[in-house]
Design an enzyme around this catalytic site. Structure first.
Site, PDB file in Angstrom:
ATOM      1  N   LYS A 196     -16.422 -15.225  -9.199  1.00 10.03           N
ATOM      2  CA  LYS A 196     -15.702 -16.419  -9.655  1.00 10.03           C
ATOM      3  C   LYS A 196     -15.509 -17.373  -8.472  1.00 10.03           C
ATOM      4  CE  LYS A 196     -12.851 -14.456 -13.390  1.00 10.03           C
ATOM      5  NZ  LYS A 196     -12.787 -13.019 -12.910  1.00 10.03           N
TER       6      LYS A 196
ATOM      7  N   GLY B  73     -14.064 -20.423  -6.214  1.00 12.58           N
ATOM      8  CA  GLY B  73     -12.685 -20.906  -6.155  1.00 12.58           C
ATOM      9  C   GLY B  73     -12.428 -21.670  -4.871  1.00 12.58           C
TER      10      GLY B  73
ATOM     11  N   LYS C  71     -14.266   1.124   4.861  1.00 11.11           N
ATOM     12  CA  LYS C  71     -13.196   0.208   4.451  1.00 11.11           C
ATOM     13  C   LYS C  71     -13.507  -1.229   4.850  1.00 11.11           C
ATOM     14  CE  LYS C  71      -9.368  -1.638   3.263  1.00 11.11           C
ATOM     15  NZ  LYS C  71      -9.031  -1.914   1.871  1.00 11.11           N
TER      16      LYS C  71
ATOM     17  N   THR D 286      -5.543   0.059   7.219  1.00 11.64           N
ATOM     18  CA  THR D 286      -6.881  -0.388   7.614  1.00 11.64           C
ATOM     19  C   THR D 286      -6.922  -0.474   9.127  1.00 11.64           C
ATOM     20  OG1 THR D 286      -6.956  -1.669   5.590  1.00 11.64           O
ATOM     21  CG2 THR D 286      -8.596  -2.199   7.284  1.00 11.64           C
TER      22      THR D 286
ATOM     23  N   ASN E 213     -14.675  -4.570   2.318  1.00  9.70           N
ATOM     24  CA  ASN E 213     -14.003  -5.872   2.269  1.00  9.70           C
ATOM     25  C   ASN E 213     -14.911  -6.993   2.763  1.00  9.70           C
ATOM     26  OD1 ASN E 213     -11.730  -4.928   1.106  1.00  9.70           O
ATOM     27  ND2 ASN E 213     -10.394  -5.138   2.893  1.00  9.70           N
TER      28      ASN E 213
ATOM     29  N   VAL F 133       0.837  -1.211   0.000  1.00 11.45           N
ATOM     30  CA  VAL F 133       0.000   0.000   0.000  1.00 11.45           C
ATOM     31  C   VAL F 133       0.868   1.256   0.000  1.00 11.45           C
ATOM     32  CG1 VAL F 133      -1.691   1.307   1.316  1.00 11.45           C
ATOM     33  CG2 VAL F 133      -1.912  -1.186   1.113  1.00 11.45           C
TER      34      VAL F 133
ATOM     35  N   ARG G 166      -6.298  -3.415  -4.917  1.00  8.42           N
ATOM     36  CA  ARG G 166      -6.172  -4.863  -5.022  1.00  8.42           C
ATOM     37  C   ARG G 166      -4.741  -5.171  -5.422  1.00  8.42           C
ATOM     38  NH1 ARG G 166     -10.051  -5.732  -9.750  1.00  8.42           N
ATOM     39  NH2 ARG G 166      -9.286  -3.610 -10.041  1.00  8.42           N
ATOM     40  N   GLU G 167      -4.154  -6.159  -4.778  1.00  5.55           N
ATOM     41  CA  GLU G 167      -2.802  -6.552  -5.170  1.00  5.55           C
ATOM     42  C   GLU G 167      -2.851  -7.085  -6.595  1.00  5.55           C
ATOM     43  OE1 GLU G 167      -1.596  -7.854  -0.659  1.00  5.55           O
ATOM     44  OE2 GLU G 167      -0.664  -8.906  -2.336  1.00  5.55           O
TER      45      GLU G 167
ATOM     46  N   CYS H 218      -5.701  -9.034   3.325  1.00 11.19           N
ATOM     47  CA  CYS H 218      -6.779  -8.154   3.787  1.00 11.19           C
ATOM     48  C   CYS H 218      -8.064  -8.867   4.204  1.00 11.19           C
ATOM     49  CB  CYS H 218      -7.072  -7.107   2.713  1.00 11.19           C
ATOM     50  SG  CYS H 218      -5.698  -5.964   2.495  1.00 11.19           S
TER      51      CYS H 218
HETATM   52  C1  UDX Z   1      -0.472  -2.508   5.205  1.00 17.58           C
HETATM   53  C2  UDX Z   1      -1.445  -3.019   6.225  1.00 17.58           C
HETATM   54  O1  UDX Z   1      -1.110  -4.325   6.477  1.00 17.58           O
HETATM   55  C3  UDX Z   1      -2.849  -2.918   5.783  1.00 17.58           C
HETATM   56  O2  UDX Z   1      -3.738  -3.225   6.814  1.00 17.58           O
HETATM   57  C4  UDX Z   1      -3.136  -1.555   5.457  1.00 17.58           C
HETATM   58  O3  UDX Z   1      -4.398  -1.472   4.936  1.00 17.58           O
HETATM   59  C5  UDX Z   1      -2.124  -1.004   4.517  1.00 17.58           C
HETATM   60  O4  UDX Z   1      -0.791  -1.202   4.863  1.00 17.58           O
HETATM   61  P1  UDX Z   1       0.684  -3.687   3.224  1.00 17.58           P
HETATM   62  O5  UDX Z   1       1.191  -2.483   2.516  1.00 17.58           O
HETATM   63  O6  UDX Z   1       0.258  -4.843   2.424  1.00 17.58           O
HETATM   64  O7  UDX Z   1      -0.577  -3.336   4.134  1.00 17.58           O
HETATM   65  O8  UDX Z   1       1.762  -4.108   4.352  1.00 17.58           O
HETATM   66  P2  UDX Z   1       3.255  -4.541   4.133  1.00 17.58           P
HETATM   67  O9  UDX Z   1       3.455  -4.929   2.730  1.00 17.58           O
HETATM   68  O10 UDX Z   1       3.559  -5.458   5.228  1.00 17.58           O
HETATM   69  O11 UDX Z   1       4.075  -3.151   4.328  1.00 17.58           O
HETATM   70  C6  UDX Z   1       4.180  -2.505   5.523  1.00 17.58           C
HETATM   71  C7  UDX Z   1       5.503  -1.723   5.487  1.00 17.58           C
HETATM   72  O12 UDX Z   1       5.565  -0.907   6.658  1.00 17.58           O
HETATM   73  C8  UDX Z   1       6.729  -2.637   5.508  1.00 17.58           C
HETATM   74  O13 UDX Z   1       7.615  -2.254   4.488  1.00 17.58           O
HETATM   75  C9  UDX Z   1       7.345  -2.373   6.888  1.00 17.58           C
HETATM   76  O14 UDX Z   1       8.763  -2.453   6.881  1.00 17.58           O
HETATM   77  C10 UDX Z   1       6.891  -0.955   7.154  1.00 17.58           C
HETATM   78  N1  UDX Z   1       6.843  -0.568   8.574  1.00 17.58           N
HETATM   79  C11 UDX Z   1       6.357  -1.439   9.497  1.00 17.58           C
HETATM   80  C12 UDX Z   1       7.287   0.715   8.923  1.00 17.58           C
HETATM   81  O15 UDX Z   1       7.754   1.464   8.088  1.00 17.58           O
HETATM   82  N2  UDX Z   1       7.188   1.092  10.241  1.00 17.58           N
HETATM   83  C13 UDX Z   1       6.705   0.259  11.193  1.00 17.58           C
HETATM   84  O16 UDX Z   1       6.661   0.659  12.358  1.00 17.58           O
HETATM   85  C14 UDX Z   1       6.266  -1.047  10.808  1.00 17.58           C
HETATM   86  C1  UDX Z   2      -8.779  -6.861  -1.438  1.00 13.87           C
HETATM   87  C2  UDX Z   2      -9.837  -5.860  -1.935  1.00 13.87           C
HETATM   88  O1  UDX Z   2     -10.296  -6.254  -3.211  1.00 13.87           O
HETATM   89  C3  UDX Z   2      -9.214  -4.469  -2.014  1.00 13.87           C
HETATM   90  O2  UDX Z   2     -10.207  -3.508  -2.404  1.00 13.87           O
HETATM   91  C4  UDX Z   2      -8.665  -4.086  -0.639  1.00 13.87           C
HETATM   92  O3  UDX Z   2      -8.064  -2.849  -0.665  1.00 13.87           O
HETATM   93  C5  UDX Z   2      -7.677  -5.121  -0.174  1.00 13.87           C
HETATM   94  O4  UDX Z   2      -8.263  -6.406  -0.174  1.00 13.87           O
HETATM   95  P1  UDX Z   2      -6.750  -8.169  -2.456  1.00 13.87           P
HETATM   96  O5  UDX Z   2      -6.445  -8.635  -1.098  1.00 13.87           O
HETATM   97  O6  UDX Z   2      -5.629  -7.749  -3.343  1.00 13.87           O
HETATM   98  O7  UDX Z   2      -7.770  -6.920  -2.389  1.00 13.87           O
HETATM   99  O8  UDX Z   2      -7.500  -9.386  -3.165  1.00 13.87           O
HETATM  100  P2  UDX Z   2      -8.806  -9.571  -4.081  1.00 13.87           P
HETATM  101  O9  UDX Z   2      -8.472  -9.356  -5.499  1.00 13.87           O
HETATM  102  O10 UDX Z   2      -9.911  -8.820  -3.494  1.00 13.87           O
HETATM  103  O11 UDX Z   2      -9.043 -11.144  -3.838  1.00 13.87           O
HETATM  104  C6  UDX Z   2      -9.288 -11.583  -2.518  1.00 13.87           C
HETATM  105  C7  UDX Z   2      -9.465 -13.100  -2.536  1.00 13.87           C
HETATM  106  O12 UDX Z   2     -10.674 -13.433  -3.196  1.00 13.87           O
HETATM  107  C8  UDX Z   2      -8.331 -13.818  -3.265  1.00 13.87           C
HETATM  108  O13 UDX Z   2      -8.023 -15.011  -2.581  1.00 13.87           O
HETATM  109  C9  UDX Z   2      -8.967 -14.125  -4.630  1.00 13.87           C
HETATM  110  O14 UDX Z   2      -8.419 -15.267  -5.246  1.00 13.87           O
HETATM  111  C10 UDX Z   2     -10.423 -14.373  -4.231  1.00 13.87           C
HETATM  112  N1  UDX Z   2     -11.386 -14.125  -5.335  1.00 13.87           N
HETATM  113  C11 UDX Z   2     -11.522 -12.855  -5.834  1.00 13.87           C
HETATM  114  C12 UDX Z   2     -12.155 -15.198  -5.810  1.00 13.87           C
HETATM  115  O15 UDX Z   2     -12.025 -16.332  -5.352  1.00 13.87           O
HETATM  116  N2  UDX Z   2     -13.063 -14.939  -6.818  1.00 13.87           N
HETATM  117  C13 UDX Z   2     -13.245 -13.690  -7.349  1.00 13.87           C
HETATM  118  O16 UDX Z   2     -14.098 -13.531  -8.245  1.00 13.87           O
HETATM  119  C14 UDX Z   2     -12.439 -12.608  -6.843  1.00 13.87           C
END
Ligand code: UDX
Ligand code: UDX
Length: 422
Positions: free
Chosen positions: A247, A249, A200, A122, A204, A12, A150-151, A256
Site C-alpha cells: 500500500k 503512502g 530480525k 532488536t 524489517n 513488546v 506489528r503494533e 522499528c
Molecule cells: C522495545 C525496543 O524498543 C525494540 O527495539 C525491541 O525490539 C523491543 O522492545 P517497545 O516495546 O516498543 O520496543 O519499547 P517501549 O514501548 O519503549 O518499552 C520499553 C519498556 O522497557 C518501557 O516500559 C521502559 O520503562 C522499560 N525499561 C526501559 C525497563 O524496564 N528497563 C530499562 O532499563 C529501560
Molecule cells: C514493524 C514490522 O511489521 C514488525 O514485524 C516488527 O516486529 C516491528 O516493525 P510496525 O512498526 O508495527 O511493525 O509497523 P508496520 O505495520 O510494519 O508499518 C510500518 C510502516 O509502514 C508504517 O508507517 C505503515 O504505515 C507503513 N506501511 C505499512 C505502508 O505505508 N504500507 C503498507 O502496505 C504497510
C-alpha cells in the site's frame, strides 16, 4: 508450563508477558517505570493495542501474571528471563545497548542455575555475546528470540506468528525456549545467535524496501498516467511478490523500521560491508515525505505561507497511539517550516503538539482549511462526507496520502484530489 520473567513492559514486553501467561506459563512482568507498574497491576494498560487489555486483565485475575517494579529475589524462581527493553538509536544510527547491559547487570545476582536469558529486543548481531560477557556464568544460557509483532495487531501476531526464530550456541537451551511456544502452531527456526539477530533486521529491512519500491512505483504511475491500485493488484497476485505491504503512502515510520534500517546499515559498515541498497531505501523514504509536502504546496498554489492545512491522522499508522518516528509528524514539521498553520486531529492522540492546533474532531480540523491532508489511514476518515466538508473549508483541496478515499466522490463534490500514484 514454566516460570517466566519479562523485563520491560512496553509494546513488546507487555504483549509478550500477557500472551505467555495466556498460553499457560506463570509470568512476572518487570519494569523500571513505577507509574506503569502501578497502572498495570490495576489492569490499566498505557497503550492502544487490540485485545491486549482483556488478556492482561484475565491473566492478572488468574494470578498467572503479576507485575513488579525493578529486580528482586522473585527472579530466581524463573527458568526463563525475557529482555524486552529499548534499543534506541545512537547519534550515528547504531543501536544503543545501554538498557540491555543494565538489565543483564541487574538480573545477574538473581539468576537461578540453568536459567535462560531470552533476548527479544532488536539488537545488533553479536549482542547475545554482550549479555554472556556481562553475566559470565557457564550455567546460564543466552538465547536470541526476535519478535515480529506489528503494533495494532501485536496480540494476534504473537499468538499466530508466521515463524518462531530461536538462536543459540547451545541447542538444548534453544529447544527449551522453543518448547515454551509448544501450544502455538508455527514453524520453528533454530539457528545460531548471529543468524537469528540478522533475521530480525533483514525482515524489517526487506519490508521497508518493499514499501519504498511501492512508493517509487506510485511516483512512476503519476508520471506515466497509470493507476497504482491496479498496478499493485497486478504485481501482488504474483505469489513470489505477495500483496501484503504494497500500500503506497506518505513513507514508512514507527518505532522499528526507521531505527532498524539505520542500525543495519551501521552493523554492515562496522563489519566492512557497504549496504548501499538499504541506504538508498532510507534516502528514498525521506524523499517520500517531501513528495507529500510538495503535493500540499502545489494544491494551494505553490506557497504555504499563511495557509491553513487540516492534517487528519498523526500516528505512524492506524490502530495504534504510537507517534514514534511518524511520517505524519515529519510532514507536519515541513509544512510548518514552509509557513503553514496546522489544524490536526487524531482519534488516539490526546496531548497537543508544539505549534500545532489540536482539534477535537476531524470536522473542526477541516473548518476554514485551504487544503486537507490525510496522513494516517484511520477508517473514520474514509467516511467523511465531501459535500458537508466542502461547505466548511476555505478551498476544496484533498491530499489523500493513504489512498483511502473514493477519489471520484471527492472530485464530484468539487475538490481537487491527489492520492499517491492515483
Ligand atoms: C522495545 C525496543 O524498543 C525494540 O527495539 C525491541 O525490539 C523491543 O522492545 P517497545 O516495546 O516498543 O520496543 O519499547 P517501549 O514501548 O519503549 O518499552 C520499553 C519498556 O522497557 C518501557 O516500559 C521502559 O520503562 C522499560 N525499561 C526501559 C525497563 O524496564 N528497563 C530499562 O532499563 C529501560
Ligand atoms: C514493524 C514490522 O511489521 C514488525 O514485524 C516488527 O516486529 C516491528 O516493525 P510496525 O512498526 O508495527 O511493525 O509497523 P508496520 O505495520 O510494519 O508499518 C510500518 C510502516 O509502514 C508504517 O508507517 C505503515 O504505515 C507503513 N506501511 C505499512 C505502508 O505505508 N504500507 C503498507 O502496505 C504497510
Amino acid at each position: 508450563m514454566a516460570q517466566v520473567c519479562v523485563v520491560g513492559a512496553g509494546y513488546v514486553g507487555l504483549t509478550t508477558a500477557s500472551c505467555l501467561a495466556q498460553i499457560g506459563h506463570t509470568v512476572i512482568g518487570i519494569d523500571v517505570d513505577s507509574a506503569k507498574i502501578e497502572a498495570l497491576n490495576k489492569g490499566m494498560i498505557p497503550i492502544v493495542e487490540d485485545g491486549l487489555e482483556s488478556i492482561t486483565q484475565q491473566m492478572l485475575a488468574t494470578r498467572r501474571l503479576t507485575f513488579q517494579l525493578g529486580y528482586s529475589e522473585t527472579i530466581s524462581s524463573c527458568e526463563f528471563i525475557f529482555l524486552c527493553v529499548p534499543t534506541p538509536q545512537d547519534e550515528d544510527g547504531s543501536a544503543d545497548l545501554t538498557y540491555i547491559r543494565e538489565a543483564a547487570k541487574s538480573l545477574s545476582p538473581y539468576l537461578a542455575s540453568k536459567s535462560v536469558i531470552v533476548n527479544k529486543s532488536t539488537v545488533p548481531v553479536g549482542s547475545t555475546l554482550v549479555v554472556e560477557e556481562i553475566v559470565r556464568r557457564d550455567d546460564i544460557f543466552v538465547v536470541s528470540n526476535p519478535e515480529f509483532l506489528r503494533e495494532g495487531s501485536a496480540v494476534h501476531d504473537f499468538l499466530h506468528p508466521d515463524r518462531i526464530v530461536v538462536g543459540s550456541s547451545n541447542k538444548q537451551a534453544a529447544q527449551r525456549v522453543a518448547d515454551l511456544y509448544q501450544s502455538i502452531d508455527a514453524p520453528v527456526i533454530i539457528c545460531d545467535p548471529a543468524s537469528a539477530e540478522t533475521i530480525k533486521y533483514a525482515a524489517n529491512a526487506f519490508l521497508a524496501t518493499k514499501l519504498s519500491f511501492a512508493n517509487a512505483i506510485a511516483a512512476l504511475c503519476e508520471h506515466v498516467g497509470a493507476n497504482i491500485d491496479d498496478v499493485m493488484e497486478g504485481i501482488g497476485q504474483d505469489k513470489r511478490i505477495g500483496n501484503q505491504f504494497l500500500k503506497p503512502g506518505p513513507g514508512w515510520g514507527g518505532s522499528c523500521f526507521p531505527k532498524d534500517t539505520r542500525a543495519l546499515v551501521k552493523i554492515a559498515e562496522s563489519a566492512g560491508y557497504d549496504f548501499e541498497l538499504l541506504r538508498g531505501v532510507i534516502d528514498f523514504n525521506e524523499i517520500q515525505f517531501d513528495r507529500i509536502v510538495n503535493k500540499v504546496r502545489n494544491a494551494v498554489g505553490g506557497n504555504l505561507t499563511g495557509k491553513q492545512i487540516a492534517v487528519l491522522g498523526l500516528t505512524f499508522k492506524a490502530y495504534t497511539n504510537d507517534l514514534r518516528d511518524s511520517p505524519a509528524l515529519r510532514i507536519v514539521e515541513q509544512l510548518k517550516l514552509q509557513g503553514a498553520t496546522i489544524n490536526a486531529y487524531d482519534p488516539t492522540v490526546a496531548n497537543p503538539l508544539p505549534q500545532t492546533n489540536f482539534c477535537a474532531t476531524s470536522i473542526d480540523a477541516c473548518a476554514s482549511a485551504d487544503a486537507i491532508l490525510i496522513a494516517t489511514e484511520w477508517p473514520e476518515f474514509a467516511l467523511l462526507n465531501p459535500t458537508a466538508i466542502g461547505k466548511i473549508v476555505r478551498s476544496k483541496h484533498m491530499i489523500d496520502a493513504r489512498n483511502i478515499l473514493d477519489a471520484d466522490l471527492w472530485k464530484s463534490a468539487g475538490f481537487t484530489y491527489q492520492g499517491v500514484g492515483r
